[in-house]
Design an enzyme around this catalytic site. Structure first.
Site, mmCIF file in Angstrom:
data_model
loop_
_atom_site.group_PDB
_atom_site.id
_atom_site.type_symbol
_atom_site.label_atom_id
_atom_site.label_comp_id
_atom_site.label_asym_id
_atom_site.label_seq_id
_atom_site.Cartn_x
_atom_site.Cartn_y
_atom_site.Cartn_z
ATOM 1 C CG ASP A 1 57.383 42.956 128.858
ATOM 2 O OD1 ASP A 1 56.427 43.690 128.576
ATOM 3 O OD2 ASP A 1 58.024 42.319 128.005
HETATM 4 C C1 LAN Z 1 55.005 44.675 120.720
HETATM 5 C C2 LAN Z 1 55.956 45.673 121.209
HETATM 6 C C3 LAN Z 1 56.378 45.485 122.625
HETATM 7 C C4 LAN Z 1 56.446 44.034 123.013
HETATM 8 C C5 LAN Z 1 57.290 43.741 124.269
HETATM 9 C C6 LAN Z 1 56.898 44.603 125.452
HETATM 10 C C7 LAN Z 1 58.736 44.036 123.960
HETATM 11 C C8 LAN Z 1 57.165 42.266 124.614
HETATM 12 O O1 LAN Z 1 58.020 41.930 125.669
HETATM 13 C C9 LAN Z 1 55.744 41.861 124.782
HETATM 14 C C10 LAN Z 1 54.977 42.075 123.480
HETATM 15 C C11 LAN Z 1 55.009 43.525 122.975
HETATM 16 C C12 LAN Z 1 54.040 44.303 123.814
HETATM 17 C C13 LAN Z 1 54.533 43.658 121.539
HETATM 18 C C14 LAN Z 1 53.476 42.761 121.028
HETATM 19 C C15 LAN Z 1 53.208 42.800 119.509
HETATM 20 C C16 LAN Z 1 53.300 44.196 118.949
HETATM 21 C C17 LAN Z 1 52.290 45.059 119.629
HETATM 22 C C18 LAN Z 1 54.723 44.695 119.245
HETATM 23 C C19 LAN Z 1 55.819 43.853 118.631
HETATM 24 C C20 LAN Z 1 54.736 46.000 118.497
HETATM 25 C C21 LAN Z 1 53.956 45.702 117.201
HETATM 26 C C22 LAN Z 1 53.179 44.389 117.422
HETATM 27 C C23 LAN Z 1 51.785 44.486 116.798
HETATM 28 C C24 LAN Z 1 51.048 43.181 116.944
HETATM 29 C C25 LAN Z 1 51.946 44.887 115.348
HETATM 30 C C26 LAN Z 1 50.695 45.043 114.579
HETATM 31 C C27 LAN Z 1 50.466 43.837 113.811
HETATM 32 C C28 LAN Z 1 49.495 42.978 114.048
HETATM 33 C C29 LAN Z 1 49.681 41.588 113.667
HETATM 34 C C30 LAN Z 1 48.229 43.364 114.713
#
Ligand code: LAN
Length: 817
Positions: A529
């Protein structure tokens, strides 16, 4: 002195400049004369780090002709009193420190701020004021930086790693430690505990980690805050009741025994790739976290001074209700407090864990185990090294960042001046952010590209592009420099070497070239995305390039050729799943039953990369825009892809008309993606699915004209019927209202005019005099159970909704209804 956020090249200069000094202070192993210290690799655009400037005071209000500091703070404070931080009113910070810095700089350059004495008369004026305000916050390199904090389980991991490495100054210095302490103390709740994230009720996960972090940073156990924290932990039965990810950190520290942790075998990576279960098929975030965990577990890493360190010895007493030496660790492996147990360990996994425990402890199997373990550890190190280089040592997220660092330190025999450790240390500040509640570790190295793409699309739909050509030109240059592996700087980074098919195969990576990341090009992981939003933004900018150029003083914009657009479209095409939808970073590679092996109690749905309504909409609409722009590139495939995507989006609509949003709170967010995606894919505006989605939204509009849900919607997977009780306004919130309006106005049905008008009025009425909107509840979410801050959302989405509603309903919108 003052905390200052430095971006782009300035951030690289600051890191490289301060780093040589820090190495010397660390024992003088290396003497770096005159800037010959370690260098950062990767594209600097988008990088944002906080430094403490002793002479920053010289820039403050009192001196000379600077802007009126009170006015600056007023504008930076998101509608709050601008002194202090009061979590009992709202635990979400409003990013005051960064915003004040940007507004100060803007005013010092001689530009004028929005007029706080006049009220906008209609939606167009409100949007213009919103953009004027928001433009003050745009950084020199063209992105919007912001606080991406929220989770409470991240920073303690960093602090544990820093501590067991001997507290190197090159990783954290005293100023940072003080600000982190302040953050943790600020977020302690009245029951003595800490939540999993800022809005969560206390959990053992949040509490144990925060308590330990504070102790490692020097807090005295007799301090009243610590006494209350400890009481909370002991009431739940002690640290044996915390969840596995917290136990992992305790084991590293030596405040828990590895026998109290379930087995994380590094040898799982050696499974042949055809086995139905293979870690290479896991969701990349899950995979990249269990990679270093496997290494550190397999090597049985424990802090080398644990047995004599008074703080660790103290923790062994403080954290448990029984004497440390008497705990039967094998019995504690599955223990977890009810409050942490969002997704209980499935029976299959428990069974498997018991088998693994037998394997781990069997004397008979020792020779075999040692042999495969050595191979497993070796592969883990190679894989981590590839990840480190591909991401310029930023790593995919905050958890593997810290554990990869610690693994590199272990592999280097505990030499913090090893080049890999230095490279890691220099990228620690990429994750740290300062706001009025203190210094926090962010969920990512920022949300730069994501926020910037949304912002420019909002500007576009507000019809304000021509009025703010410099904003658009800066966004242009940011997006141009941020497309992965497409610019000269990014091609000279080590990441480029890993783009070959063999290397991608070896390390389970999808194609990167041509994609856009969530944060920066140096981070380097493309996301479906983010690529979609990036591509849509660039296409829109290209469409308007004439008028943007005309508004610029020097009229120059770096070219973006068609090949790069095609690369992006190709990436999106490869990312479509068999079900027709799009997942986050990769294709869905595993199977639904992998969830039966979820080893984390606190998170749900983390095992594989699923198709999501958000990722599907962004990908599909980007393909549709691309098709308009480049009609003959892979035309048939694109047509077919959009058709399949449309079908998928319909298939996951709930019977009540809504879509569940996985990455923000929650159903309003999902509905925006659902409705806009379907319509762009060709669904008639008066079709049944659209009607059902509109009806859902209209049912949930609140008497004050707004919409409101909070984090519990995501957690319970059920619309939070009471709305945003605490941090919004009588159950409504501006961000949710904006999403609902974006959905309704994407359909643009005549019958909805009255509801839309009420919503728009609500947004205008909630707009602050400077053009900002108030900071309300937490907007983002991940893995069902953790909230995450998106500071930009309160500015971007209301502005966007105003623009789109105006476009859909024209002057009728602002007439008395
Ligand atoms: C994110 C940030 C961006 C987000 C979007 C692009 C908004 C979404 O549409 C797809 C998923 C994604 C890429 C996403 C996945 C999970 C993340 C990476 C996070 C929320 C930012 C932090 C999170 C990550 C898993 C945090 C670290 C914790 C763990 C459990 C490993």
């Amino acid at each position: 002195g003052r905390w200052t956020c430095r971006v782009a090249e300035d951030s690289h200069r600051a890191t490289e400049g301060s780093f040589s000094g820090r190495i010397e202070q660390n024992g003088g192993a290396e003497k770096n004369g005159g800037g010959s210290g370690p260098k950062l690799t990767g594209e600097p655009f988008g990088r944002q780090i906080w430094t403490w400037d002793e002479d920053g005071g010289a820039l403050s209000s009192s001196s000379g002709s600077g802007p009126d500091e009170n006015a600056v703070l007023e504008m930076a404070s998101g509608g709050r009193p601008h002194s202090g931080f009061d979590p009992s009113v709202n635990p979400n910070s409003c990013d005051r420190v960064f915003r004040a810095q940007m507004i100060r700089r803007y005013l010092r350059s001689g530009k004028t701020s929005p007029d706080v004495t006049s009220r906008p008369r209609d939606s167009k004026e409100a949007a213009r004021k919103a953009l004027h305000f928001y433009s003050m916050l745009q950084t020199e390199d063209g992105h919007w930086a912001g606080d991406y904090g929220g989770p409470h389980f991240l920073m303690p991991g960093l602090i544990v790693a820093w501590y067991v490495m001997g507290k190197p100054l090159s990783v954290l210095d005293q100023k940072q430690v003080d600000m982190m302490t302040r953050y943790l103390l600020n977020h302690q709740q009245s029951d003595g505990g800490w939540g999993t994230h800022v809005e969560s009720p206390s959990t053992m996960f949040g509490t144990t980690l925060s308590y330990v972090a504070l102790r490692l940073m020097g807090k005295d156990p007799d301090d009243p805050a610590m006494q209350r924290g400890r009481a909370f932990i002991r009431e739940q039965g002690g640290a044996v009741m915390t969840s596995s990810w917290a136990k992992f950190s305790l084991c590293l520290l030596g405040a828990m025994e590895w026998d109290g942790h379930n087995v994380v075998p590094p040898e799982m990576w050696l499974l042949p790739s055809w086995t139905p279960f293979h870690p290479g098929r896991l969701w990349c975030h899950c995979r990249m976290v269990y990679l270093p965990m496997g290494y550190l577990y397999g090597a049985k890493f424990v802090y080398d001074k644990a047995e004599t360190d008074p703080v660790v010895l103290g923790l062994r007493e403080e954290l448990y209700t029984r004497p440390y030496g008497e705990i039967d660790w094998d019995k504690t492996r599955f223990m977890v407090a009810e409050m942490d147990n969002y997704s209980p360990i499935p029976l299959t996994m428990a069974f498997l864990q018991n088998c693994l425990a037998l394997y781990e402890h069997s004397a008979l199997l020792r020779p075999l185990r040692n042999w495969v373990r050595a191979k497993g550890l070796k592969f883990c190190l190679e894989y981590m090294r590839a990840e480190d280089l591909q991401t310029n040592y930023i790593d995919i997220g905050p958890v593997n960042k810290v554990f990869n660092f610690l693994s590199a330190y272990h592999a280097a025999g505990g030499n913090i001046n090893d080049p890999a450790c230095q490279a890691h240390a220099m990228r620690v500040p990429d994750y740290l952010w300062v706001a009025e509640d203190g210094m926090k570790m962010q969920g990512y190295n920022g949300s730069q590209c994501w926020d910037t793409s949304f912002a420019i699309q909002a500007v576009m739909e507000c019809g304000l592009l021509d009025e703010f050509p410099e904003v658009s030109a800066k966004v242009w240059s940011y997006l141009e420099r941020t497309q992965i592996l497409s610019t000269e700087t990014s091609q000279s980074s080590p990441a480029y070497e890993y783009e070959s098919p063999e290397s991608r195969d070896m390390y389970y990576r999808h194609v990167s070239k041509g994609g856009w990341p969530f944060s920066t090009s140096a981070h380097g992981w493309p996301i479906s995305d983010c690529t979609g939003e990036g591509l849509k933004s660039v296409l829109a900018l290209l469409e308007h390039s004439k008028s943007i150029r005309a508004g610029l003083k020097d009229g120059s914009l770096r070219p973006i050729n068609q090949k790069r657009l095609c690369d992006a479209a190709n990436v999106i095409l490869t990312l479509q799943n068999e079900d027709g939808g799009w997942a986050t970073y990769e294709n869905n590679r595993g199977f639904g039953w992998y969830e039966a092996l979820n080893p984390s109690e606190v998170f749900g749905d983390i095992m594989i990369d699923y198709s999501y309504v958000e990722c599907s909409m962004a990908s599909l609409t980007a393909l549709a825009d691309f098709r308009d722009h480049v009609p003959d590139h892979r035309r048939e495939e694109i047509d077919a892809s959009i058709a399949r995507g449309r079908k998928f989006m319909k298939s996951i609509q709930r019977p009540d008309g809504s879509w569940y949003g996985s990455w923000a709170c929650c159903f309003c967010y999902g509905c925006w993606f659902g409705v806009e995606g379907l319509i762009r894919a060709g669904e008639p505006r008066d079709s049944e699915p659209i009607a059902r989605a509109r009806a859902f939204l209209l049912r949930h509009q609140r008497p004050n004209g707004g919409w409101g849900e909070d984090f519990t919607s995501c957690y319970d997977k059920d619309y939070a019927a009471d709305g945003m009780r605490d941090y919004g306004d009588e159950g409504s919130g501006v961000v949710n209202t904006a999403w609902a309006l974006l959905a309704l106005s994407a359909a643009g049905m005549e019958e909805d005019l009255e509801a839309v008008r009420k919503g728009v009025r609500y947004l205008i009425q909630r707009q602050l005099p400077c053009g900002d909107w108030p900071q309300e509840g937490i907007a983002g979410v991940f893995n069902r159970a953790c909230g995450i801050t998106y500071t930009a959302y309160r500015n971007v989405f209301p502005m966007w909704a105003l623009g789109r509603c105006r476009e859909a309903y024209k002057e009728a919108l602002d007439k008395e209804g």
